[in-house]
Motif scaffolding. Sequence first.
Motif, PDB file in Angstrom:
ATOM      1  N   MET A 122       0.865  -1.233   0.165  1.00 27.54           N
ATOM      2  CA  MET A 122       0.049  -0.075   0.110  1.00 27.54           C
ATOM      3  C   MET A 122       0.766   1.351  -0.044  1.00 27.54           C
ATOM      4  SD  MET A 122      -2.671   1.331   2.889  1.00 27.54           S
ATOM      5  CE  MET A 122      -3.606  -0.452   3.016  1.00 27.54           C
ATOM      6  N   LYS A 123       0.561   2.164  -0.808  1.00 22.25           N
ATOM      7  CA  LYS A 123       1.280   3.354  -0.664  1.00 22.25           C
ATOM      8  C   LYS A 123       0.489   4.500  -0.039  1.00 22.25           C
ATOM      9  CE  LYS A 123       2.957   2.564  -5.356  1.00 22.25           C
ATOM     10  NZ  LYS A 123       3.386   3.245  -6.882  1.00 22.25           N
ATOM     11  N   LYS A 124       1.111   5.217   0.649  1.00 22.57           N
ATOM     12  CA  LYS A 124       0.541   6.345   1.554  1.00 22.57           C
ATOM     13  C   LYS A 124       1.218   7.719   1.643  1.00 22.57           C
ATOM     14  CE  LYS A 124      -0.478   2.711   5.210  1.00 22.57           C
ATOM     15  NZ  LYS A 124      -0.483   2.272   6.497  1.00 22.57           N
ATOM     16  N   THR A 125       0.631   8.438   0.809  1.00 19.95           N
ATOM     17  CA  THR A 125       1.494   9.682   0.389  1.00 19.95           C
ATOM     18  C   THR A 125       0.641  10.805   0.163  1.00 19.95           C
ATOM     19  OG1 THR A 125       1.310   9.726  -2.134  1.00 19.95           O
ATOM     20  CG2 THR A 125       3.049   8.451  -1.107  1.00 19.95           C
ATOM     21  N   ILE A 126       0.942  12.245   0.026  1.00 15.10           N
ATOM     22  CA  ILE A 126       0.093  13.229  -0.088  1.00 15.10           C
ATOM     23  C   ILE A 126      -0.566  13.030  -1.407  1.00 15.10           C
ATOM     24  CG2 ILE A 126       1.600  14.846   1.379  1.00 15.10           C
ATOM     25  CD1 ILE A 126       2.950  15.743  -1.140  1.00 15.10           C
ATOM     26  N   SER A 127      -0.282  12.242  -2.281  1.00 18.53           N
ATOM     27  CA  SER A 127      -1.001  12.123  -3.409  1.00 18.53           C
ATOM     28  C   SER A 127      -2.233  11.278  -3.151  1.00 18.53           C
ATOM     29  CB  SER A 127      -0.342  11.278  -4.391  1.00 18.53           C
ATOM     30  OG  SER A 127       0.711  12.238  -5.041  1.00 18.53           O
ATOM     31  N   GLY A 128      -2.155  10.625  -2.033  1.00 19.72           N
ATOM     32  CA  GLY A 128      -3.329   9.683  -1.460  1.00 19.72           C
ATOM     33  C   GLY A 128      -2.944   8.301  -1.170  1.00 19.72           C
ATOM     34  N   ILE A 129      -3.938   7.520  -0.730  1.00 18.61           N
ATOM     35  CA  ILE A 129      -3.827   6.091  -0.367  1.00 18.61           C
ATOM     36  C   ILE A 129      -3.957   5.268  -1.801  1.00 18.61           C
ATOM     37  CG2 ILE A 129      -4.512   3.980   1.260  1.00 18.61           C
ATOM     38  CD1 ILE A 129      -3.533   6.710   2.754  1.00 18.61           C
ATOM     39  N   ARG A 130      -3.128   4.298  -1.882  1.00 19.16           N
ATOM     40  CA  ARG A 130      -3.291   3.494  -3.018  1.00 19.16           C
ATOM     41  C   ARG A 130      -3.105   2.114  -2.765  1.00 19.16           C
ATOM     42  NH1 ARG A 130      -0.684   7.109  -7.905  1.00 19.16           N
ATOM     43  NH2 ARG A 130      -1.654   8.966  -7.754  1.00 19.16           N
ATOM     44  N   GLY A 131      -3.843   1.042  -3.250  1.00 24.98           N
ATOM     45  CA  GLY A 131      -3.143  -0.264  -3.049  1.00 24.98           C
ATOM     46  C   GLY A 131      -3.898  -1.336  -3.952  1.00 24.98           C
ATOM     47  N   ILE A 132      -3.465  -2.455  -4.068  1.00 23.38           N
ATOM     48  CA  ILE A 132      -4.286  -3.369  -4.884  1.00 23.38           C
ATOM     49  C   ILE A 132      -5.394  -3.714  -3.878  1.00 23.38           C
ATOM     50  CG2 ILE A 132      -4.284  -5.870  -5.639  1.00 23.38           C
ATOM     51  CD1 ILE A 132      -1.138  -5.390  -6.170  1.00 23.38           C
ATOM     52  N   PHE A 133      -6.545  -3.642  -4.353  1.00 21.03           N
ATOM     53  CA  PHE A 133      -7.833  -3.607  -3.666  1.00 21.03           C
ATOM     54  C   PHE A 133      -7.963  -5.442  -3.357  1.00 21.03           C
ATOM     55  CE2 PHE A 133     -12.370  -4.470  -3.216  1.00 21.03           C
ATOM     56  CZ  PHE A 133     -12.722  -3.557  -2.305  1.00 21.03           C
ATOM     57  N   GLY A 134      -8.469  -5.731  -2.251  1.00 22.10           N
ATOM     58  CA  GLY A 134      -8.446  -7.032  -1.878  1.00 22.10           C
ATOM     59  C   GLY A 134      -7.268  -7.604  -1.340  1.00 22.10           C
ATOM     60  N   GLU A 135      -6.216  -7.103  -1.649  1.00 22.53           N
ATOM     61  CA  GLU A 135      -4.836  -7.472  -1.025  1.00 22.53           C
ATOM     62  C   GLU A 135      -4.285  -6.681  -0.009  1.00 22.53           C
ATOM     63  OE1 GLU A 135      -2.250  -8.660  -4.022  1.00 22.53           O
ATOM     64  OE2 GLU A 135      -3.737  -9.720  -5.240  1.00 22.53           O
ATOM     65  N   ASP A 136      -3.676  -5.541  -0.200  1.00 22.11           N
ATOM     66  CA  ASP A 136      -3.064  -4.601   0.638  1.00 22.11           C
ATOM     67  C   ASP A 136      -3.777  -3.398   0.752  1.00 22.11           C
ATOM     68  OD1 ASP A 136      -2.538  -3.483  -1.830  1.00 22.11           O
ATOM     69  OD2 ASP A 136      -0.364  -3.054  -1.422  1.00 22.11           O
ATOM     70  N   LEU A 137      -5.070  -3.291   0.141  1.00 26.68           N
ATOM     71  CA  LEU A 137      -5.967  -2.262   0.410  1.00 26.68           C
ATOM     72  C   LEU A 137      -7.347  -3.060   0.557  1.00 26.68           C
ATOM     73  CD1 LEU A 137      -6.821   0.659   0.879  1.00 26.68           C
ATOM     74  CD2 LEU A 137      -7.395   0.660  -1.852  1.00 26.68           C
ATOM     75  N   ASN A 138      -7.863  -2.825   1.906  1.00 23.79           N
ATOM     76  CA  ASN A 138      -9.310  -3.613   1.938  1.00 23.79           C
ATOM     77  C   ASN A 138     -10.323  -2.615   2.486  1.00 23.79           C
ATOM     78  OD1 ASN A 138      -8.395  -6.588   1.661  1.00 23.79           O
ATOM     79  ND2 ASN A 138      -7.034  -6.213   3.495  1.00 23.79           N
ATOM     80  N   LEU A 139     -11.637  -3.138   2.544  1.00 23.06           N
ATOM     81  CA  LEU A 139     -12.463  -2.175   3.101  1.00 23.06           C
ATOM     82  C   LEU A 139     -12.414  -1.591   4.479  1.00 23.06           C
ATOM     83  CD1 LEU A 139     -15.863  -3.498   1.498  1.00 23.06           C
ATOM     84  CD2 LEU A 139     -14.324  -1.796   0.538  1.00 23.06           C
ATOM     85  N   LYS A 140     -11.721  -2.373   5.373  1.00 21.54           N
ATOM     86  CA  LYS A 140     -11.349  -2.123   6.640  1.00 21.54           C
ATOM     87  C   LYS A 140     -10.458  -0.943   6.663  1.00 21.54           C
ATOM     88  CE  LYS A 140      -9.342  -3.823  11.008  1.00 21.54           C
ATOM     89  NZ  LYS A 140      -8.587  -4.998  11.594  1.00 21.54           N
ATOM     90  N   ASP A 141      -9.518  -0.889   5.614  1.00 18.56           N
ATOM     91  CA  ASP A 141      -8.624   0.174   5.601  1.00 18.56           C
ATOM     92  C   ASP A 141      -9.436   1.465   5.393  1.00 18.56           C
ATOM     93  OD1 ASP A 141      -6.227  -1.548   5.987  1.00 18.56           O
ATOM     94  OD2 ASP A 141      -6.382  -2.105   3.800  1.00 18.56           O
ATOM     95  N   VAL A 142     -10.233   1.300   4.203  1.00 19.31           N
ATOM     96  CA  VAL A 142     -11.061   2.286   3.740  1.00 19.31           C
ATOM     97  C   VAL A 142     -11.888   3.149   4.995  1.00 19.31           C
ATOM     98  CG1 VAL A 142     -13.093   2.964   2.163  1.00 19.31           C
ATOM     99  CG2 VAL A 142     -11.072   1.599   1.371  1.00 19.31           C
ATOM    100  N   LEU A 143     -12.340   2.382   5.629  1.00 17.71           N
ATOM    101  CA  LEU A 143     -13.222   2.616   6.979  1.00 17.71           C
ATOM    102  C   LEU A 143     -12.155   3.609   7.833  1.00 17.71           C
ATOM    103  CD1 LEU A 143     -15.382  -0.258   7.536  1.00 17.71           C
ATOM    104  CD2 LEU A 143     -16.188   1.764   6.831  1.00 17.71           C
ATOM    105  N   GLU A 144     -11.213   3.097   8.154  1.00 17.00           N
ATOM    106  CA  GLU A 144     -10.230   3.722   9.150  1.00 17.00           C
ATOM    107  C   GLU A 144      -9.628   5.038   8.595  1.00 17.00           C
ATOM    108  OE1 GLU A 144      -7.233   3.973  12.388  1.00 17.00           O
ATOM    109  OE2 GLU A 144      -9.285   2.893  12.095  1.00 17.00           O
TER     110      GLU A 144
END
Length: 432
Positions: A1-23
Amino acid sequence: MKKTISGIRGIFGEDLNLKDVLEFCNNFSSLIKSKKCVIGKDTRPSGSMVKNSATAALMKNGIDVFNLGTVPTPVVFREARNYGAGLVISSSHNPLEWNGMKFIIEGRGINEDELPQIIQHQDIVKTKIGIETEITTSYIEDAKKIIGKLENRPKIAVDIGGGAAKDFAPLLLREIGCDVQVINENISGCSRGPDPTSDNLSELITTTNKKDIGFAFDLDGDRLVVVKDGKKQTPDVTLGLGVAKSLELGYKKFVLSIDTSVSVEKFIKEKGGTVQRSKVGEANVIDLMLENNAQAGGEGSSGGFILPEFNYCREGILTSGLIASMLDGSKFNEILNFMESYNQIRDKTDIDSEFHDKVIEEVKSNFSKDYSEIITLDGIKGIIDEDSWVLIRKSNTEDIIRVSAESNNKEKCKEIVKDTIKMVNQSYEKIR
């Protein structure tokens, strides 16, 4: 997952999940002083799931959500000025299996001070539940006021790339007076990938054979690549053409990222303008624009022209209209020829992140011996001569060091990159 001032990005269902989105959206809620947030998504298959989860998190924390549906990033940024905050569900030019979120405060992307508040857990004081409202946008009408009506009816091919520009770019161009042919309208059957800066755009090149110009967008519509006379232009040319139009409109004060082509800076100065350089990254360009009341500028590497009076983001859709408005004069080819005379190469080499700082420090000492001027604003930039430079920067998200170079001599540019990557790798071997 990438966390920068450009935003949060990741492969959905692998390193970016709905739990992360909620957080992350829970944390973002603490930054929204207006208690209102505009939301929109691009055309990724996972977009609706992510948007629904994000909406729920914001509403749970008392934020009223104003839903734009499937729209380009610039549309969300534009509307966020009216509501105080915005959220784009997109992973920009990344592959389709990726997704992410771009966070907007007061019409601009988050900065380096605000990022930690989003990625580190926040305890939010519970309040009443927010509401969700579907809204429309005045984006097309607002853009038309800046561009004006064209009289020459240029013939334009537009490559949507299956993205969110579908219902916006062709409409804007037609509304200002262009004859438009659209290709790759939908993701299904699209002939290219989501990033026009890296794709060869072969179908668009063929389609533009009998057109005045071609435009290609990324999935969320903030990046724009130009095809002219059967040739795909560099992203710096997109920025350069936007800058040329803003000079024509009377703007003089510009900010460019440190890796933007020297041709753009020279062109601005020849026309009596001034240039300041920022760190690489859209948010860094905009921060310096706001700090110095700059009128226009952008980031060459992403084909990102920015016009602050309209939007605090890369503006692929507006820029396509501004460029189209320049097609009826000989000045356009003069500008294009000037900017095409410079060659940029952007490359990278694999270096473990733990050694990035030491490698860059080692290279800095070599640069100091070889080049008359060293700039350390963002990584290390060596000025070779008035037409040539090289820049090395560490990646904040990958085990790589990026090497960018430019020269008005193509072979010289290749040699600069080759020699610099060799120097970086030798420094790595020396200190590891």
